[in-house]
Design an enzyme around this catalytic site. Sequence first.
Site, PDB file in Angstrom:
ATOM      1  N   ASN A  10       4.731   6.136  11.799  1.00 33.81           N
ATOM      2  CA  ASN A  10       5.014   6.205  10.364  1.00 33.81           C
ATOM      3  C   ASN A  10       4.838   7.654   9.934  1.00 33.81           C
ATOM      4  OD1 ASN A  10       5.066   6.028   7.598  1.00 33.81           O
ATOM      5  ND2 ASN A  10       3.193   4.799   7.407  1.00 33.81           N
ATOM      6  N   TRP A  11       5.968   8.322   9.723  1.00 35.83           N
ATOM      7  CA  TRP A  11       5.915   9.762   9.436  1.00 35.83           C
ATOM      8  C   TRP A  11       5.519  10.050   7.990  1.00 35.83           C
ATOM      9  CZ3 TRP A  11      10.889  12.126  12.179  1.00 35.83           C
ATOM     10  CH2 TRP A  11      10.803  11.878  13.549  1.00 35.83           C
ATOM     11  N   LYS A  12       5.479   8.999   7.161  1.00 36.76           N
ATOM     12  CA  LYS A  12       5.143   9.165   5.730  1.00 36.76           C
ATOM     13  C   LYS A  12       6.019  10.261   5.119  1.00 36.76           C
ATOM     14  CE  LYS A  12       0.653   7.277   6.722  1.00 36.76           C
ATOM     15  NZ  LYS A  12      -0.762   7.165   6.394  1.00 36.76           N
ATOM     16  N   HIS A  95       2.890  -1.328   2.859  1.00 35.73           N
ATOM     17  CA  HIS A  95       1.916  -0.315   3.261  1.00 35.73           C
ATOM     18  C   HIS A  95       0.889  -0.107   2.145  1.00 35.73           C
ATOM     19  CE1 HIS A  95       0.079   3.416   4.530  1.00 35.73           C
ATOM     20  NE2 HIS A  95       0.523   3.125   5.746  1.00 35.73           N
ATOM     21  N   GLU A  97      -0.459   2.452   1.011  1.00 34.55           N
ATOM     22  CA  GLU A  97      -0.190   3.562   0.091  1.00 34.55           C
ATOM     23  C   GLU A  97       0.773   3.123  -1.010  1.00 34.55           C
ATOM     24  OE1 GLU A  97       0.794   6.356   3.167  1.00 34.55           O
ATOM     25  OE2 GLU A  97      -1.330   6.433   3.724  1.00 34.55           O
ATOM     26  N   GLU A 167      -3.962  -2.953   8.912  1.00 32.00           N
ATOM     27  CA  GLU A 167      -4.393  -1.583   8.632  1.00 32.00           C
ATOM     28  C   GLU A 167      -5.540  -1.603   7.620  1.00 32.00           C
ATOM     29  OE1 GLU A 167      -1.063   1.398   9.595  1.00 32.00           O
ATOM     30  OE2 GLU A 167      -0.678   0.685   7.578  1.00 32.00           O
ATOM     31  N   GLY A 173      -5.792   7.414   7.657  1.00 26.65           N
ATOM     32  CA  GLY A 173      -5.835   8.841   7.364  1.00 26.65           C
ATOM     33  C   GLY A 173      -7.234   9.402   7.173  1.00 26.65           C
ATOM     34  N   SER A 212      -5.922   5.638  11.732  1.00 24.13           N
ATOM     35  CA  SER A 212      -6.476   6.679  12.604  1.00 24.13           C
ATOM     36  C   SER A 212      -6.371   6.326  14.090  1.00 24.13           C
ATOM     37  CB  SER A 212      -7.923   6.997  12.202  1.00 24.13           C
ATOM     38  OG  SER A 212      -7.972   7.439  10.850  1.00 24.13           O
ATOM     39  N   GLY A 233       0.079   6.874  12.032  1.00 25.93           N
ATOM     40  CA  GLY A 233       0.463   7.853  11.011  1.00 25.93           C
ATOM     41  C   GLY A 233       0.336   9.263  11.554  1.00 25.93           C
TER      42      GLY A 233
HETATM   43  P1  PGA Z   1      -3.041   7.086  10.118  1.00 28.02           P
HETATM   44  O1  PGA Z   1      -1.987   6.239   9.250  1.00 28.02           O
HETATM   45  O2  PGA Z   1      -2.737   6.807  11.567  1.00 28.02           O
HETATM   46  O3  PGA Z   1      -2.767   8.523   9.739  1.00 28.02           O
HETATM   47  O4  PGA Z   1      -4.386   6.627   9.725  1.00 28.02           O
HETATM   48  C1  PGA Z   1      -1.611   4.938   9.645  1.00 28.02           C
HETATM   49  C2  PGA Z   1      -0.694   4.347   8.615  1.00 28.02           C
HETATM   50  O5  PGA Z   1      -0.871   4.607   7.420  1.00 28.02           O
HETATM   51  O6  PGA Z   1       0.233   3.582   8.947  1.00 28.02           O
END
Ligand code: PGA
Length: 250
Positions: A10-12, A95, A97, A167, A173, A212, A233
């Site tokens: 997931n490149w966000k 997600h 976010e 998640e 993150g 993470s 991510g």
């Molecule tokens: P992260 O993000 O690996 O940077 O914690 C994972 C995600 O949000 O899908």
Amino acid sequence: MARSKFIAGNWKMFTSAASGAALARAISKGITDDRIRVAVCPPFPYLASIAEVLRGSKVELGAQNCYPAVEGAYTGEVSPTMLRDVGCRYVIVGHSERRHGLGESDEFINKKLHTAIEAGLDVILCIGETLTDRESGKTFDVLSSQVSAGLKGCAVELVDRLTIAYEPVWAIGTGRTATPAQAQEAHRFIRDEVAKVWGEAADQLLIQYGGSAKPENVKELLSQADVDGALVGGASLKPEQFLAILAATA
Ligand code: PGA
């Protein structure tokens, strides 16, 4: 039946046209084990050009979001049909976010899921508790309600087209990863919740861990019985790290 492994990046809201293409190229060239399912989810503007980069490779394309309608007067939104049109196989919905940052509800997420499935996309449904949920002992209530609301109206026949990404919000993150035991406990619980509706077919459902995930911890996480992959991510933005995750998975 053994479940396959599925790693998605997931490149966000990162990369540029050039750096995204380079990242996609490096990943597609670096894959050595073709038993693993691999996808990358770049930002919307780069999907079409990255589809070209990935053409003929093992790496599949996913989007990070969609709107729950095929078309219409929805300024700024992107429909699942458009995502199919530019070569996506997957879309991520729910997600954290978007749930927590943008206030998306379970009902809205479930609508996206159905619209995406009807458009021919496979869906990665994200769920997970916040730190407050965990500390107040509500983790399993939250997971239970996100599973039942997220999968509402989904027939068991969709099992191959859906993936759940567990998640824990406190691990996204933050550099703080769930322990393998915490992940396994949550994944087992999620599978049991799904089994209440789908019965034995829940054994076929892929459940990814996210939060993470990195080369150093992924092997142990993936050695847990109910952890079938990862939604990655930060570590998906560096080809050597993402490839190391794939190598650890194999
Ligand atoms: P992260 O993000 O690996 O940077 O914690 C994972 C995600 O949000 O899908």
